[in-house]
Design an enzyme around this catalytic site. Sequence first.
Site, PDB file in Angstrom:
ATOM      1  N   HIS A 332       0.678  -1.168   0.078  1.00 25.69           N
ATOM      2  CA  HIS A 332      -0.079  -0.217   0.115  1.00 25.69           C
ATOM      3  C   HIS A 332       0.743   1.344  -0.045  1.00 25.69           C
ATOM      4  O   HIS A 332       1.964   1.170   0.162  1.00 25.69           O
ATOM      5  CB  HIS A 332      -0.936  -0.094   1.037  1.00 25.69           C
ATOM      6  N   CYS A 350       3.199  -4.913   6.433  1.00 26.72           N
ATOM      7  CA  CYS A 350       2.639  -4.377   5.062  1.00 26.72           C
ATOM      8  C   CYS A 350       4.009  -4.202   4.327  1.00 26.72           C
ATOM      9  O   CYS A 350       5.125  -3.888   4.702  1.00 26.72           O
ATOM     10  CB  CYS A 350       1.650  -3.661   5.029  1.00 26.72           C
TER      11      CYS A 350
END
Length: 403
Positions: A332, A350
Amino acid sequence: MKRRGVRGPFPGVRLVSIVALAGALLAGCTSAASDERSTDQGSDTSQTTAPPEPVSLSLSIAEGAQNVEPGQPITANATNGKITEASLVGAHGTVVKGGLTPDGTSWQSAEPLGYGKTYTLTAKATGQDGKPATATSTFTTVTPAQTVSVSMNVQDGQTVGVGMPLIFTFSDDITDKAAAEKALRITTQPQTEGAFHWFSDDQATWRPKEYWQPGTTVSVDAGIYGRNLGDGTYGAEDKAANLTIGDKLVAIADGATHHMKVYVNDQEVRTMPISMGKPSSPTPNGTYTVMSEHNGYTMDSSTYGVAVDSSQGYRLWVEYAVRLSYSGIFYHSAPWSVGYQGNTNTSHGCINLSTENAAWLMETSKPGDVVTVQNAGEQILEPTDGWSVWQLSWEQWIAGPEG
């Protein structure tokens, strides 16, 4: 001077006459044999033609049959004749669609029947002898103990990546897995080797032996309606989708170099700085499959069990986010970590990218694309965490859950 004739045993009869007579006798014998053969041959051609036969009608369901599975086609067939009329009608007058074959020898229903219903099949035919015949069968379809629905992780008309598994999730546990697999039909062009694997009793996953070949067309037909899936459980309705396998996109995120290399059709197209999970929350090593893409997404630690107000909790809105696992691993946009991207792993697990790079990758990638994480720590990606089917070797895959 006159030549004397040669005399035979009979005075006045020349030998040549005897020879001629013998030839005539011999010719007479040959003629008689030929006549006899001719007579025999004539008797063969004089045989009479068999009379036309009456029609024989057969119905696929016997009169009075119970618990008929409503998903199977109902048929009527004629031998030594043609069907002139056929119908399949429910107890309340509902007419089931059906049709004759071009040669008129068979009729077949063209839509599924209802559960727990009574139907009457009637077929009329005319035989080769011109005489009519009629056959009738009244039967009742099965009443399920329960019905289950199925959902799929793909949509009709979708273009997906080379790592895409085909996942069928049932609304309840399936006891007859072989029957379920038989109902889940997967057709590919070109032909592609693959197999089912059950991670749980309510989910069957099919994947190819190796990554899909780009350009492959895939037809998925979850034809569960009318199928006995074990213990009186039947399918509620069918599902279907047609897919296309797009370009091969593989991204490799390296925790040692803090960079991600992106390959399209085996050609490197971009290298981007990244920041992955810090030592206290490392990004699991392994091969992920892109699951879903989001424009505007709130990253919330409580979704995987970490309270937002705890020291490790967070709740952050990001502009671009692509899910890679059930446990909350995404790649992201993370503009707050740009200074660390390319040199330090600081995330909660992440893969952090700049806004520009995240936008480019999400625009370029699609569900089913492959993201491999390496050199990110000791933690290993579980094959049940997301669509991470490539964490199992082919031998493990076909061996089943115990393999």
